[in-house]
Design an enzyme around this catalytic site. Sequence first.
Site, PDB file in Angstrom:
ATOM      1  CG  HIS A  72      -0.378   5.978   4.664  1.00 24.29           C
ATOM      2  ND1 HIS A  72      -1.759   5.986   4.729  1.00 24.29           N
ATOM      3  CD2 HIS A  72       0.042   6.786   5.671  1.00 24.29           C
ATOM      4  CE1 HIS A  72      -2.147   6.742   5.737  1.00 24.29           C
ATOM      5  NE2 HIS A  72      -1.069   7.249   6.324  1.00 24.29           N
ATOM      6  CG  ASP A 125      -2.826   3.290   6.691  1.00 25.00           C
ATOM      7  OD1 ASP A 125      -2.873   2.670   5.619  1.00 25.00           O
ATOM      8  OD2 ASP A 125      -3.591   4.212   6.976  1.00 25.00           O
ATOM      9  CG  ASN A 181      -1.796   1.174   1.367  1.00 26.34           C
ATOM     10  OD1 ASN A 181      -2.481   1.523   0.398  1.00 26.34           O
ATOM     11  ND2 ASN A 181      -1.832   1.824   2.523  1.00 26.34           N
ATOM     12  CB  SER A 207       5.269   5.033   4.182  1.00 25.62           C
ATOM     13  OG  SER A 207       5.577   6.064   5.084  1.00 25.62           O
TER      14      SER A 207
HETATM   15  C1  GRF Z   1      -2.482   8.899  -2.450  1.00 26.92           C
HETATM   16  O1  GRF Z   1      -2.162  10.030  -1.685  1.00 26.92           O
HETATM   17  C2  GRF Z   1      -2.191   7.642  -1.665  1.00 26.92           C
HETATM   18  O2  GRF Z   1      -1.082   7.766  -0.833  1.00 26.92           O
HETATM   19  C3  GRF Z   1      -3.446   7.490  -0.837  1.00 26.92           C
HETATM   20  O3  GRF Z   1      -4.480   7.866  -1.715  1.00 26.92           O
HETATM   21  C4  GRF Z   1      -3.975   8.792  -2.678  1.00 26.92           C
HETATM   22  C5  GRF Z   1      -4.302   8.258  -4.032  1.00 26.92           C
HETATM   23  O4  GRF Z   1      -3.933   9.135  -5.075  1.00 26.92           O
HETATM   24  N1  GRF Z   1      -3.557   6.153  -0.319  1.00 26.92           N
HETATM   25  P1  GRF Z   1      -4.064   8.679  -6.596  1.00 26.92           P
HETATM   26  O5  GRF Z   1      -5.472   8.142  -6.792  1.00 26.92           O
HETATM   27  O6  GRF Z   1      -3.019   7.622  -6.851  1.00 26.92           O
HETATM   28  O7  GRF Z   1      -3.819   9.925  -7.407  1.00 26.92           O
END
Ligand code: GRF
Length: 216
Positions: free
Chosen positions: A116, A152, A114, A143
Site C-alpha cells: 500500500h 488496508d 498487500n 507499507s
Molecule cells: C502501487 O502503488 C501499490 O502500492 C498500489 O497499487 C500500485 C500498483 O503499482 N496498491 P504496480 O502495478 O505494481 O506498478
Amino acid sequence: MTNNGRQPRGLAVLISGFGSNLQAIIDAIAAGELAARVNCVISDRPEARGLLRARRAGVPSRVVRPADYGDRAAFDAALARVIDAYDVDLIVLAGFMRILGADFISRYEGRIINIHPSLLPKYPGLDTHRRALENADTNHGASVHFVSGELDAGPVIIRESLQIDKHDTEDTLRERVHRLEHRILPRAIDWYLQGRLTVSGGEVLLDGGRQPDQGL
Ligand code: GRF
C-alpha cells in the site's frame, strides 16, 4: 534447490495494472535475493500491463474478470479456484484494485499480503499521495501488511518512509514511493517465506521482536 540451498516457495501475485511490483518480485527472484517462485499471476483486467511482464518471465498468468460473474462472492470463488490450482504458499496483492470478500480473506487468513502506498495506518484507500501533499506532511512512504477484513488495516509487516520534498508533485511522489515499494515487497515476502514473521496482539514481529520503520 537455489538461493543458498533454500527451497523456493510458491507465490500467486494478483495485479490490476502496470505490474512494477510484480516485476520487482520477478527481478529479486532472478537475482537470487528471494527464494520463491511466482507460480501464477492473476489479473482482474485483461489489459493489465503486468500480464506482459508475466509472459516475458515465463510465468503462467490467468485473467478472472468480475464482469463474468454475477456478484462478488462468485468472483471471489472463481479467484480461489484459480489460486488453488497452483502450488501457492503466499498470495501477494501487488496493485490489485478489488476489495476481496470476508469469506475469501478468512479462507487464506495469514497467507495474504498487500502493498500500500502510504505509511499505514495513515491514508488507507485511494489518492494517498495527493492526501499527503494536501496535508503538508513531511514524511510519506509505503507499507506491506497482512490482509484482514478491514481495508488496508491488517497488521503491518514493514514500512519505509521518505521525506517529502517541497518540489514534489503527486507524480514525483508516486514515483519515489514506488521505488520504496519495490524494495520492501520482496523483503516482506522473503521474511514470510523464511517463517520469520509472527503476529501477536495485532502486531507483526520479525524474529520475535518489533522492528523500526525503514528509511527514517
Ligand atoms: C502501487 O502503488 C501499490 O502500492 C498500489 O497499487 C500500485 C500498483 O503499482 N496498491 P504496480 O502495478 O505494481 O506498478
